[in-house]
Design an enzyme around this catalytic site. Structure first.
Site, short mmCIF file in Angstrom:
data_model
loop_
_atom_site.label_atom_id
_atom_site.label_comp_id
_atom_site.label_asym_id
_atom_site.label_seq_id
_atom_site.Cartn_x
_atom_site.Cartn_y
_atom_site.Cartn_z
N ARG A 1 0.84 -1.22 0.00
CA ARG A 1 0.00 0.00 0.00
C ARG A 1 0.87 1.26 0.00
NH1 ARG A 1 -1.87 2.40 4.34
NH2 ARG A 1 -2.08 0.50 5.56
N TYR B 1 -15.43 15.46 -15.10
CA TYR B 1 -15.88 14.08 -14.94
C TYR B 1 -16.96 14.05 -13.83
CZ TYR B 1 -15.65 9.07 -14.36
OH TYR B 1 -15.98 7.75 -14.29
N ASP C 1 -6.75 17.91 -14.69
CA ASP C 1 -7.08 16.53 -15.10
C ASP C 1 -6.71 16.44 -16.58
OD1 ASP C 1 -8.26 14.20 -16.06
OD2 ASP C 1 -9.93 14.30 -14.65
N LYS D 1 -7.97 5.36 -19.41
CA LYS D 1 -8.27 5.90 -20.73
C LYS D 1 -7.02 5.80 -21.62
CE LYS D 1 -11.96 6.63 -18.37
NZ LYS D 1 -12.27 7.87 -17.67
C1 LIG Z 1 -12.72 8.31 -16.38
C2 LIG Z 1 -12.30 9.62 -15.87
C3 LIG Z 1 -12.02 9.84 -14.52
C4 LIG Z 1 -12.18 8.77 -13.47
O1 LIG Z 1 -11.34 7.69 -13.69
P1 LIG Z 1 -11.65 6.17 -13.25
O2 LIG Z 1 -10.44 5.46 -13.68
O3 LIG Z 1 -12.89 5.75 -13.95
O4 LIG Z 1 -11.86 6.18 -11.76
C5 LIG Z 1 -11.56 11.09 -14.15
N1 LIG Z 1 -11.43 12.09 -15.05
C6 LIG Z 1 -11.73 11.92 -16.35
C7 LIG Z 1 -11.56 13.05 -17.30
C8 LIG Z 1 -12.17 10.69 -16.80
O5 LIG Z 1 -12.47 10.53 -18.10
#
Ligand SMILES: *Cc1c(COP(=O)(O)O)cnc(C)c1O
Length: 393
Positions: free
Chosen positions: A58, A111, A183, A208
């Site tokens: 962890r 998101y 982000d 992604k």
């Molecule tokens: C999918 C996504 C998230 C969250 O990510 P997870 O891996 O699904 O927890 C955060 N920000 C953006 C822009 C996303 O597309």
């Protein structure tokens, strides 16, 4: 190998990797929860920080560490903190940088859960949040209060594909003593490097583009400085949203092809966007590569390419969009984005279902908005699929 002075594509393949006693060509999966100390003193030194030996997964693990170093180098940052999911990254950042009585200014089209957790959970701990359209930086200036600590932006934003000027935001953050968090999920470090433009923290859902194969969820945070890195790492370790060694192995494998995947998918996306823009049944389309996108010039300046995600609305509104989603076959009707496969989804009822109708409309997430993430299939097949689906309307 020291890859700090190497090019981006070399870093993709080699950054973070280390040599082991067997000469393994890839970083192996260290599937262990705990690590044996050499003796009691070594154990104490690991805990006090005198030794950088591993303690417990962890807190840290060699496979995870390799991935963290890899992305930290790609983002030109100080260091990386890998998390169980993108939301693990978002939550760790909020937990570390916000507290009772503090305030955050965020893009309104972020998101869904990154907004939902502030409105529904952090609000219970007296954290205040304002959501504004950050692509007009005047809105940010109006929203800043004496207790504002963080400016949080997503660009391109999900799912409106609005672009926010990172450099301008960094100037505002500096002037008002805020930390700028970006982000960078929609661009990946291949197309955009927020830390180079003045951001303090960059985060990703590596689910992604970075992993790119729709087979794991994961997240990562990279900071510009050591102090904030330590703060966020503490929150991540205490929250317990660490990445798993197998996840890190998959992510290391995925990231190696980031540049060539991104090149192909955005080349495909441009052709798909041009096809949709000229189709009589399309009411509107937003893709940064089209000159009709309101921030096309800013995208050209701030990004190395236009990415692979677009949103559009049909003249027949949601009913027509529903018909399209039910009549495409190559494009998978699924949430997520940035993978090798083409995906289609309806944010208002899916990814952004947690956001109230009123807030969705204010953020430009209209009922007719369909989000399309272009993969690396043959572009003619993707267009043919859309053509057939649109013919059914
Ligand atoms: C999918 C996504 C998230 C969250 O990510 P997870 O891996 O699904 O927890 C955060 N920000 C953006 C822009 C996303 O597309």
């Amino acid at each position: 190998m020291n890859t700090l002075d190497k090019g981006f594509n070399t870093k993709l393949i080699h950054a973070g990797a280390f040599e082991d006693e067997f000469g393994s060509a890839t970083v192996p999966i260290y599937q262990t929860s705990t690590f044996k100390f050499k003796n009691a003193q070594h154990g104490a030194d690991c805990f006090s920080g005198k030794s950088d030996g591993y303690i417990y997964t962890r807190i840290g693990n060699p496979t995870i560490r390799a991935f963290e170093r890899n992305i930290a180098e790609l983002e030109n940052g100080y260091d990386g903190i890998a998390t169980s999911s993108g939301m693990g990254a978002v939550s760790s950042v909020y937990m570390a940088l916000l507290g009772a009585g503090s305030h955050i200014v965020s893009s309104d089209a972020v998101y869904g859960p990154a907004r939902g957790i502030l409105e529904q959970d952090f609000s219970r701990f007296n954290v205040e949040a304002s959501f504004v359209n950050t692509s007009n930086t005047e809105n940010i200036l109006k929203a800043i209060r004496p207790n504002t600590k963080v400016l949080y932006i997503e660009t391109p934003a999900n799912p409106t594909i609005d672009i926010t000027d990172i450099k301008k935001c960094a100037e505002i953050a500096k002037k008002h003593g805020l930390l700028l968090v970006v982000d960078n999920t929609f661009s990946s470090p291949y197309l955009q490097k927020p830390l180079d433009l003045g951001a303090d923290v960059v985060l990703h859902s590596i689910t992604k583009f970075i992993n790119g194969h729709a087979d794991i969820v994961g997240g990562i945070i990279v900071t510009k400085e050591e102090k904030i890195y330590k703060q966020i790492r503490h929150s991540m370790v205490y929250l317990g949203c660490n990445m798993d060694p197998t996840q890190a192995f998959m992510a290391l494998r995925g990231v190696k092809t980031l540049a060539i995947r991104m090149e192909r998918s955005q080349e495909n996306a441009m052709k798909v966007a041009e096809f949709l823009a000229n189709h009589p049944k399309i009411a509107w389309i937003k893709y940064p590569g089209l000159t009709t996108h309101p921030q096309h010039e800013l995208a050209k300046k701030q990004m190395k390419g236009f990415g692979a995600v677009m949103s559009f609305g049909l003249k027949g509104g949601y009913k027509a969009g529903e018909k399209l989603m039910n009549n495409v076959h190559l494009a998978l009707l699924a949430v997520s984005l940035g993978g090798v496969e083409t995906l289609i989804q309806h944010p208002a009822s899916m990814t952004h279902a947690a956001v109230s109708k009123e807030n969705k409309l204010a953020a430009g997430i209209t009922d007719d908005l369909v989000r399309f993430s272009v993969g690396i299939e043959d572009v003619n097949d993707i267009i043919e699929d859309l053509k057939n689906g649109l013919n059914k309307i």
